[in-house]
Design a protein around this motif. Sequence first.
Motif, PDB file in Angstrom:
ATOM      1  N   GLU A   1       0.811  -1.212   0.000  1.00  0.00           N
ATOM      2  CA  GLU A   1       0.000   0.000   0.000  1.00  0.00           C
ATOM      3  C   GLU A   1       0.846   1.264   0.000  1.00  0.00           C
ATOM      4  N   LEU A   2       2.123   1.151   0.249  1.00  0.00           N
ATOM      5  CA  LEU A   2       3.002   2.310   0.375  1.00  0.00           C
ATOM      6  C   LEU A   2       3.623   2.651  -0.975  1.00  0.00           C
ATOM      7  N   ASP A   3       3.565   3.931  -1.354  1.00  0.00           N
ATOM      8  CA  ASP A   3       4.167   4.384  -2.607  1.00  0.00           C
ATOM      9  C   ASP A   3       4.521   5.854  -2.449  1.00  0.00           C
ATOM     10  N   TRP A   4       5.799   6.164  -2.368  1.00  0.00           N
ATOM     11  CA  TRP A   4       6.200   7.554  -2.283  1.00  0.00           C
ATOM     12  C   TRP A   4       7.413   7.819  -3.158  1.00  0.00           C
ATOM     13  N   THR A   5       7.531   9.034  -3.598  1.00  0.00           N
ATOM     14  CA  THR A   5       8.651   9.487  -4.411  1.00  0.00           C
ATOM     15  C   THR A   5       9.505  10.396  -3.546  1.00  0.00           C
ATOM     16  N   GLY A   6      10.783  10.085  -3.441  1.00  0.00           N
ATOM     17  CA  GLY A   6      11.665  10.849  -2.576  1.00  0.00           C
ATOM     18  C   GLY A   6      12.602  11.758  -3.340  1.00  0.00           C
ATOM     19  N   ARG A   7      13.699  12.067  -2.711  1.00  0.00           N
ATOM     20  CA  ARG A   7      14.710  12.922  -3.320  1.00  0.00           C
ATOM     21  C   ARG A   7      15.488  12.140  -4.363  1.00  0.00           C
ATOM     22  N   ILE A   8      16.531  12.754  -4.940  1.00  0.00           N
ATOM     23  CA  ILE A   8      17.300  12.080  -5.984  1.00  0.00           C
ATOM     24  C   ILE A   8      18.024  10.867  -5.405  1.00  0.00           C
ATOM     25  N   THR A   9      18.325   9.910  -6.266  1.00  0.00           N
ATOM     26  CA  THR A   9      18.849   8.634  -5.795  1.00  0.00           C
ATOM     27  C   THR A   9      20.298   8.705  -5.342  1.00  0.00           C
ATOM     28  N   LYS A  10      21.061   9.612  -5.875  1.00  0.00           N
ATOM     29  CA  LYS A  10      22.480   9.771  -5.545  1.00  0.00           C
ATOM     30  C   LYS A  10      23.304   8.543  -5.924  1.00  0.00           C
TER      31      LYS A  10
END
Length: 121
Positions: free
Chosen positions: A45-54
């Motif tokens: 159920e969890l889906d999030w977009t974060g910062r750049i992958t680095k």
Amino acid sequence: MTIPRVGVQTSAASAAAVDEAGRFRQSRNAGAYFGLVPRRHQSGELDWTGRITKQGDGTVRKLLCEAANSILTRSRETFALKTWAMKIAKRRGLKKGRVALARRLAVIMHAMLRDGTLFKA
């Protein structure tokens, strides 16, 4: 170095990191190679977009972000690339606009390296 506000260090580091321009099938993969894509976390159920992958070369990523910042904040002349990034910066914030412009610079620099062409503002 024909791109405004992109210097010797940025262009040389990018060319050295890519090494062979034919390594990438498409130029847009160059931005992802330097880690300039959003981090995704998906599970159930969890889906999030974060910062750049680095992921990738940190030095080139840093230099591309500095060049993008210089284009957005210090450059007085206007060209299509800057206006595109300013629209994103107004809509999403300066940090997102800076990373988007850095990714676009990586794509453009790879295409220029592959074709041997100069930047046209």
